[in-house]
Design an enzyme around this catalytic site. Structure first.
Site, PDB file in Angstrom:
ATOM      1  CB  THR A 210      -3.707   4.086  -0.115  1.00 46.33           C
ATOM      2  OG1 THR A 210      -3.348   4.659  -1.373  1.00 46.33           O
ATOM      3  CG2 THR A 210      -4.076   2.633  -0.312  1.00 46.33           C
TER       4      THR A 210
ATOM      5  CB  VAL B 220      -3.480  -0.534  -2.878  1.00 42.03           C
ATOM      6  CG1 VAL B 220      -4.766   0.296  -2.895  1.00 42.03           C
ATOM      7  CG2 VAL B 220      -3.807  -2.015  -2.883  1.00 42.03           C
TER       8      VAL B 220
ATOM      9  CG  PHE C  34      -1.805  -1.123   1.421  1.00 38.59           C
ATOM     10  CD1 PHE C  34      -3.057  -1.144   0.822  1.00 38.59           C
ATOM     11  CD2 PHE C  34      -1.416  -2.218   2.189  1.00 38.59           C
ATOM     12  CE1 PHE C  34      -3.906  -2.226   0.983  1.00 38.59           C
ATOM     13  CE2 PHE C  34      -2.258  -3.306   2.356  1.00 38.59           C
ATOM     14  CZ  PHE C  34      -3.506  -3.310   1.746  1.00 38.59           C
ATOM     15  CG  ASP C  35       0.988   5.901  -1.598  1.00 35.25           C
ATOM     16  OD1 ASP C  35       2.095   6.145  -1.100  1.00 35.25           O
ATOM     17  OD2 ASP C  35       0.175   6.775  -1.932  1.00 35.25           O
ATOM     18  CE  LYS C  36       2.012   8.152   5.702  1.00 33.36           C
ATOM     19  NZ  LYS C  36       1.009   9.244   5.887  1.00 33.36           N
TER      20      LYS C  36
END
Length: 616
Positions: free
Chosen positions: A315, A507, A310-312
């Site tokens: 997201t 993501v 995941f990108d933070k």
């Protein structure tokens, strides 16, 4: 003539059924053999016409299709006088095709519903200022349109005046109305449930988000996975093998009826239709729930994902960060804040927007020679001063000295979970700003669902400082957390996971992380139908709703399993039928065709279950 006959297939099927009913009624009730015989002959000839035409069309392109097998079998049965079987087989084949088409149409219900939602007209402002109803095709970019209560928004646009509540279910899958006012973005195909608004057209026709969704779902439903391509190749080679087998059996056994029966029983119809119907139904379910799955290949790969990265920002977090802490290392506070706001106003980054919003209305200075440092920040000339605004790495690149107090402040800000924005003017540190972004509501529960679906590794990669990323990972129970990551660092990390044999989904927001989205086996974009998100990723969560991610993964797994079930059903039925020919007394051509058509309906109905899929 061929087109005329094929267009009347349903009527021919009905007439064949009536003739067969007349035949058996005349024999069983009135004991009239002549009517029985001629009714069956007429039914056989009439029913064979459309099948033979389809067989001829297939042979013209050098394909030995199922229609070829059935045509040969029916012709041979007719020649040897098996009129009962020839009539029944043609009827069952035509009736099966009719039912197959009807049920397939139901699996494409998502496309049909989307198409029906497409707006057909718009109220367009004319030169005299009045609004006149026109075809939606007559609307151009820049036109001003009026949308009234209950009407569909005709194009993608921006609200000029008015406000109201819009149902965006056709775009996002969510039925809860969204408030729209001046400068809000609206999408074609959505419905204004309350209020009146005027909008300016930004994108029209096929360029609208709604048009792109329809196009994307249609392409996805028509796409083929490696499994489907293999089945296509297999069926092309398989049907000639069945034909050869029947010929060999006839030569050896001298039993023409046995050879004909093998032709009918060997038809791979359920195998050919089983995987596509699962694919279509799965993608249709996703489209109805705000999830775009780009084809059968994507579904297959997504179902096997064991690691999600995941990108933070935007997201796992809401993507609406706010300034939480500030430290100014100068006396001319207003001037420094003005410099910061002027430079940050040049950026679309969420942190930059948060800084500008926090500083508020101040005198903006002229900004020149702007240089955007990827993964670092911005350097620019403001009022003759070199101003650098960005992270710690940018300050180090600029050789900015960080004294002991500044380092203590940085450590304290990071411990509080802040993303850092530092500012230097002419080589000296002048300001430290801490920005925090809230975790999306419900994300922790959604991540637990992903783990239950078999995802072993949940990783967050972010350009933020390690302390901030660690706090997020700790709160959400993630497997790994890595901060200070540039876009190329994220790509290298994903390559490392893939080298270890991991099947990775990434993501992100579809803009800054496009390299990672493209590199991962599955790229998942959080975005309300933006162009970049749609084009770059394999899966799009249309309204940036993280809760749709577990549904998307569960749907992909259910669809992949459904495809496998259909393959097993199709192959199993053919094997049982062929064995029954040689080792049973009851199997004949009519019964075989009945079972064959039933198996096609079974795999179609099994695939249609996906339209009702919901994550438990």
């Amino acid at each position: 003539m061929q087109r005329f006959i094929l267009s009347r297939k349903n009527q021919i099927t009905l007439i064949s059924a009536v003739l067969i009913a007349i035949a058996f009624t005349s024999k069983l009730v009135f004991h009239n053999e002549d009517i029985f015989l001629w009714a069956l002959i007429t039914s056989s000839v009439l029913g064979a016409f459309p099948i033979a035409i389809q067989a001829f069309q297939a042979l013209k392109v050098k394909v030995v299709s199922i229609d070829v097998l059935v045509t040969i079998a029916v012709t041979a049965a007719f020649i040897i006088g098996s009129f009962e079987e020839s009539a029944i087989v043609t009827f069952l084949f035509l009736f099966g095709a009719y039912l197959e088409q009807r049920t397939l149409n139901k699996t494409r219900s998502a496309i049909k519903e989307l198409t029906e939602m497409a707006p057909e007209s718009a109220l367009k402002q004319m030169e005299n200022g009045e609004f006149l109803e026109v075809e939606v095709d007559e609307v151009d970019v820049g036109d001003i349109l009026l949308v009234k209560t209950g009407a569909k928004v005709p194009v993608d646009g921006t609200v000029l005046t008015g406000d109201g509540y819009i149902n965006e279910a056709s775009i996002t899958g969510e039925s809860l109305p969204v408030t729209k006012s001046r400068d809000s973005q609206v999408f074609a195909g959505t419905i204004l449930e309350n209020g009146t608004i005027q909008i300016v057209a930004d994108r029209v026709g096929e360029d609208t988000t709604f048009g792109r969704i329809i196009e994307l779902v249609e392409e996805a439903q028509d796409s083929k996975s490696e499994a489907e391509r293999f089945i296509d190749r297999f069926s092309k080679n398989y049907t000639p093998i069945v034909l050869l087998l029947a010929l060999v059996v006839w030569i050896i056994s001298k039993d023409i009826e046995l050879a004909i029966t093998i032709l009918v029983l060997g038809c791979p119809g359920a195998l050919v239709i089983g995987v596509p119907v699962s694919n279509v139904a799965g993608i249709g379910n996703g489209a109805q729930n705000g999830v775009l799955l780009k084809g059968s290949e994507v579904i297959h790969d997504f179902s096997k994902v064991d690691t999600i990265v995941f990108d933070k920002t935007g997201t796992l977090t809401a993507g609406n960060p706010n300034v939480a802490d500030t430290e100014i290392y100068a006396d001319n506070v207003n001037e420094i804040l003005g410099y910061i706001a002027s430079v940050e106003n040049e950026s679309d980054h969420p942190l930059a927007k948060a800084v500008v919003e926090h500083i508020g209305a101040r005198n903006f200075y002229a900004v020149e020679d702007t240089d955007v440092v990827k993964g670092g920040g911005i350097i620019a000339n403001v009022e003759g001063h070199r101003v650098a605004v960005g992270n710690v790495a940018l300050m180090e690149q600029e050789n900015i000295h960080l004294n002991e107090k500044a380092r203590e402040d940085i450590a304290r800000f990071e411990q509080n979970g802040n993303s850092l924005v530092l500012t230097s003017v002419d080589g000296e540190l002048k300001a430290l700003i801490g920005i925090r972004d809230k975790i999306r509501p419900g994300v922790k529960e959604d991540l637990k669902k992903l783990k239950k679906l078999g995802v072993k590794n949940l990783v967050v990669l972010s350009g933020d400082n390690q302390g901030t990323v660690d706090l997020v990972a700790q709160e959400l129970g993630l497997t790994e957390a890595h901060g200070h990551m540039l876009p190329e660092d994220k790509s290298e990390y994903i390559k490392g996971l893939q080298a270890k044999g991991k099947i990775v989904a990434f993501v992100g927001d579809g803009v800054n992380d496009s390299p990672s989205l493209a590199l991962a086996e599955i790229g998942i974009a959080m975005g309300s139908g933006t162009d970049v998100a749609i084009e770059t990723s394999d899966v799009v969560l249309m309204n940036s709703d993280f809760s749709h991610l577990p549904h998307a993964l569960g749907l992909a797994k259910a669809t992949a399993n459904n495809m496998l079930q259909n393959i097993i059903i199709a192959v199993g039925v053919v094997i049982v039928l062929l064995i029954s020919v040689f080792f049973s007394e009851w199997m004949n051509m009519s019964i075989g065709m009945l079972v064959h058509e039933a198996s096609i309906l079974v795999v179609i109905l099994n695939g249609m279950r996906l339209l009702r899929y919901k994550l438990k």
